[in-house]
Design a protein around this motif. Structure first.
Motif, PDB file in Angstrom:
ATOM      1  N   ASP A 190      -5.782  -1.431   0.956  1.00 56.83           N
ATOM      2  CA  ASP A 190      -5.589  -0.016   1.287  1.00 56.83           C
ATOM      3  C   ASP A 190      -4.871   0.716   0.157  1.00 56.83           C
ATOM      4  O   ASP A 190      -4.783   1.948   0.163  1.00 56.83           O
ATOM      5  N   LEU A 191      -4.372  -0.047  -0.812  1.00 53.46           N
ATOM      6  CA  LEU A 191      -3.639   0.538  -1.926  1.00 53.46           C
ATOM      7  C   LEU A 191      -4.542   0.676  -3.150  1.00 53.46           C
ATOM      8  O   LEU A 191      -5.492  -0.082  -3.322  1.00 53.46           O
ATOM      9  N   SER A 192      -4.224   1.640  -3.994  1.00 49.15           N
ATOM     10  CA  SER A 192      -5.012   1.924  -5.189  1.00 49.15           C
ATOM     11  C   SER A 192      -5.147   0.692  -6.090  1.00 49.15           C
ATOM     12  O   SER A 192      -4.149   0.031  -6.401  1.00 49.15           O
ATOM     13  N   PRO A 193      -6.357   0.378  -6.545  1.00 47.06           N
ATOM     14  CA  PRO A 193      -6.557  -0.762  -7.448  1.00 47.06           C
ATOM     15  C   PRO A 193      -5.751  -0.645  -8.736  1.00 47.06           C
ATOM     16  O   PRO A 193      -5.203  -1.635  -9.229  1.00 47.06           O
ATOM     17  N   ILE A 194      -5.669   0.570  -9.303  1.00 53.76           N
ATOM     18  CA  ILE A 194      -4.887   0.762 -10.530  1.00 53.76           C
ATOM     19  C   ILE A 194      -3.414   0.488 -10.265  1.00 53.76           C
ATOM     20  O   ILE A 194      -2.722  -0.125 -11.080  1.00 53.76           O
ATOM     21  N   PHE A 196       5.902  -2.001   5.445  1.00 51.53           N
ATOM     22  CA  PHE A 196       6.401  -0.741   5.980  1.00 51.53           C
ATOM     23  C   PHE A 196       6.603   0.282   4.866  1.00 51.53           C
ATOM     24  O   PHE A 196       6.205   1.445   4.982  1.00 51.53           O
ATOM     25  N   PHE A 197       7.192  -0.147   3.771  1.00 48.22           N
ATOM     26  CA  PHE A 197       7.499   0.762   2.667  1.00 48.22           C
ATOM     27  C   PHE A 197       6.225   1.292   2.005  1.00 48.22           C
ATOM     28  O   PHE A 197       6.201   2.420   1.505  1.00 48.22           O
ATOM     29  N   ALA A 198       5.164   0.474   2.001  1.00 48.63           N
ATOM     30  CA  ALA A 198       3.907   0.871   1.367  1.00 48.63           C
ATOM     31  C   ALA A 198       2.962   1.592   2.319  1.00 48.63           C
ATOM     32  O   ALA A 198       1.876   2.008   1.914  1.00 48.63           O
ATOM     33  N   SER A 199       3.360   1.784   3.558  1.00 49.72           N
ATOM     34  CA  SER A 199       2.485   2.418   4.545  1.00 49.72           C
ATOM     35  C   SER A 199       2.144   3.849   4.144  1.00 49.72           C
ATOM     36  O   SER A 199       2.868   4.502   3.388  1.00 49.72           O
ATOM     37  N   VAL A 200       1.027   4.350   4.654  1.00 55.06           N
ATOM     38  CA  VAL A 200       0.602   5.697   4.316  1.00 55.06           C
ATOM     39  C   VAL A 200       1.637   6.723   4.764  1.00 55.06           C
ATOM     40  O   VAL A 200       1.824   7.766   4.107  1.00 55.06           O
ATOM     41  N   GLU A 201       2.327   6.449   5.867  1.00 58.23           N
ATOM     42  CA  GLU A 201       3.349   7.382   6.346  1.00 58.23           C
ATOM     43  C   GLU A 201       4.488   7.519   5.334  1.00 58.23           C
ATOM     44  O   GLU A 201       4.922   8.636   5.009  1.00 58.23           O
ATOM     45  N   ASN A 202       4.982   6.383   4.840  1.00 52.64           N
ATOM     46  CA  ASN A 202       6.048   6.439   3.842  1.00 52.64           C
ATOM     47  C   ASN A 202       5.540   6.943   2.502  1.00 52.64           C
ATOM     48  O   ASN A 202       6.262   7.634   1.772  1.00 52.64           O
ATOM     49  N   ASP A 203       4.304   6.609   2.173  1.00 55.07           N
ATOM     50  CA  ASP A 203       3.735   7.089   0.918  1.00 55.07           C
ATOM     51  C   ASP A 203       3.632   8.609   0.924  1.00 55.07           C
ATOM     52  O   ASP A 203       3.935   9.273  -0.069  1.00 55.07           O
ATOM     53  N   ARG A 204       3.220   9.177   2.042  1.00 54.85           N
ATOM     54  CA  ARG A 204       3.116  10.631   2.141  1.00 54.85           C
ATOM     55  C   ARG A 204       4.485  11.297   1.980  1.00 54.85           C
ATOM     56  O   ARG A 204       4.594  12.372   1.382  1.00 54.85           O
ATOM     57  N   LYS A 205       5.523  10.668   2.497  1.00 56.72           N
ATOM     58  CA  LYS A 205       6.869  11.221   2.328  1.00 56.72           C
ATOM     59  C   LYS A 205       7.260  11.239   0.855  1.00 56.72           C
ATOM     60  O   LYS A 205       7.846  12.211   0.369  1.00 56.72           O
TER      61      LYS A 205
END
Length: 425
Positions: free
Chosen positions: A126-130, A336-345
């Motif tokens: 779910d995370l960017s390949p780069i 948890f830290f890499a979740s989309v919710e935390n990423d958006r923050k």
């Protein structure tokens, strides 16, 4: 910072791993006393990361009864120094910040880092390949990113207008001419944190990429030879810039994140440009006033006659790794830290670029949108030299680039010294 971003960056001395032995490796592991007590070393000493990291810890603890995550946040260089000692001792923190690349690879080879491939298999894609690539070796994953970005020039539009520079320079020749125009207008062209060395290496690295392309860097990594033309030419082009005396007075003793350092000079409008990663606007505001609408961004210019395309970018990001004996609870925190919710923050704060699918809609700043779009259109990506290569090589790059900028080394001497370090001579 990527810090390097920040703040951007090599902290392992070659000797730091030389003394590791099997008994020492058997004794290594996380410093937490149990699954419930986790120690996390990071570099979140400035806003908004300082607050965001604290909030993430509080939320995770609230959802996991009895779990305590103790943060140890350190400024970039202090962190590197501390990690050198920890690595040599064979005892890394439960969770620790990493820029990946050659530094992480040496820690992995020493048996100090947990292989988390199976632990993250269900969600890592779910995370960017780069964003992921700096933390993966031989098909295995050893850390989880929280940021990705690229280095480019941040500039003061008002200063450019005063100096009658109609548009950002697209070539190295145009860039040097812009420096001359700024000086003629009584404006200091570039802010540089010469004391910390890593900001200076950005110039040499980018110039080598523009002259020879990412392919030239990849070849040097294979042969351990940096005396090829792209690296010598990079030094010569950098000397062209240095000879124009473009940096602020006292730049050799200047730091990056301080009230009179590189970021503050840009943020307070004292200089026209800085070459820095995507975290730059926030650090400018943290250490100075910030430029608001007067702040602009442009990619590193093309070098006339070079084979490197302007769509090849140089940068990196930050991630978190886990000590060899780190707990499953630590793995849960990384998820948890890499979740989309935390990423958006993080993205909404304006200091980070997204690493998860769907978080890009939270980018508000037009400059960061430009960085993100440039990164996503890149035809090649090269990690920071002081992280991509083994620690001894990365440190030599920083030291030699600083020497060239200070007028104490020639382009040829820089290339030769880095090659000796790469060959272990």
């Amino acid at each position: 910072m990527g810090t390097s971003q920040l703040s951007r960056r090599t902290f392992l001395a070659a000797a730091g791993l030389a003394g590791l032995s099997v008994p020492l490796l058997n004794a290594c592991g996380g410093s937490g006393s149990s699954d419930k007590n986790i120690e996390w070393w990071n570099i979140a000493t400035t806003e908004p990361g300082k607050t965001l990291w604290r909030q993430a810890v509080q939320e995770f603890q609230a959802a996991h009864e009895g779990v305590t995550i103790k943060q140890n946040s350190m400024e970039n260089d202090a962190y590197k120094s501390k990690m050198t000692a920890q690595t040599a001792s064979g005892k890394l923190p439960d969770i620790f910040h990493t820029w990946g690349g050659g530094v992480l690879k040496q820690q992995v080879d020493a048996g100090l880092v947990r292989d988390i491939t199976d632990d993250v298999a269900s969600w890592i894609n779910d995370l960017s390949p780069i964003a992921r690539q700096a933390y993966q070796f031989d098909g295995k994953t050893y850390a989880v990113p929280y940021d990705i970005g690229m280095v480019g020039f941040w500039y003061n539009k008002a200063h450019f207008e005063k100096a009658k520079i109609e548009k950002p320079p697209a070539t190295w020749g145009e860039f040097l001419e812009a420096v001359r125009k700024l000086k003629a207008a009584g404006i200091t062209p570039i802010a540089l944190a010469g004391k910390e060395k890593w900001p200076g290496h950005y110039y040499w690295a980018y110039l080598a990429i523009r002259v020879g392309g990412v392919a030239a860097v990849q070849e040097a990594a294979k042969t351990n030879d940096f005396t090829a033309d792209p690296f010598v030419q990079a030094g010569r082009h950098l000397k062209e810039l240095v000879d124009l005396q473009p940096f602020q007075n006292g730049f050799l003793g200047a730091s990056y994140p301080s009230t009179n350092g590189q970021a503050a000079l840009m943020g307070n409008g004292k200089t026209a440009m800085e070459l820095m990663g995507q975290w730059a606007p926030n650090v400018q505001k943290e250490m100075g006033k910030g430029l608001g609408d007067d702040l602009g961004f442009f990619p590193f210019p093309a070098v006339e006659g070079g084979s490197g395309a302007v769509t090849e970018v140089f940068g990196g990001g930050g991630g978190n790794a886990i000590a060899r004996d780190g707990s499953d609870t630590a793995i849960e925190f990384l998820k948890f830290f890499a979740s989309v919710e935390n990423d958006r923050k993080r993205v909404a704060s304006g200091a980070y670029l997204p690493i998860t699918k769907g978080a890009e809609s939270a980018i508000k700043d037009p400059n960061l949108r430009t960085v993100w779009e440039t990164l996503n259109k890149a035809t090649g990506f090269q990690q920071y030299f002081d992280q991509a290569f083994p620690p001894a090589v990365g440190q030599e790059v920083n030291d030699q680039t600083a020497a060239l900028i200070a007028g104490k080394a020639t382009p040829e001497q820089v290339a030769q010294a880095v090659t000796r370090a790469a060959k272990g001579q």
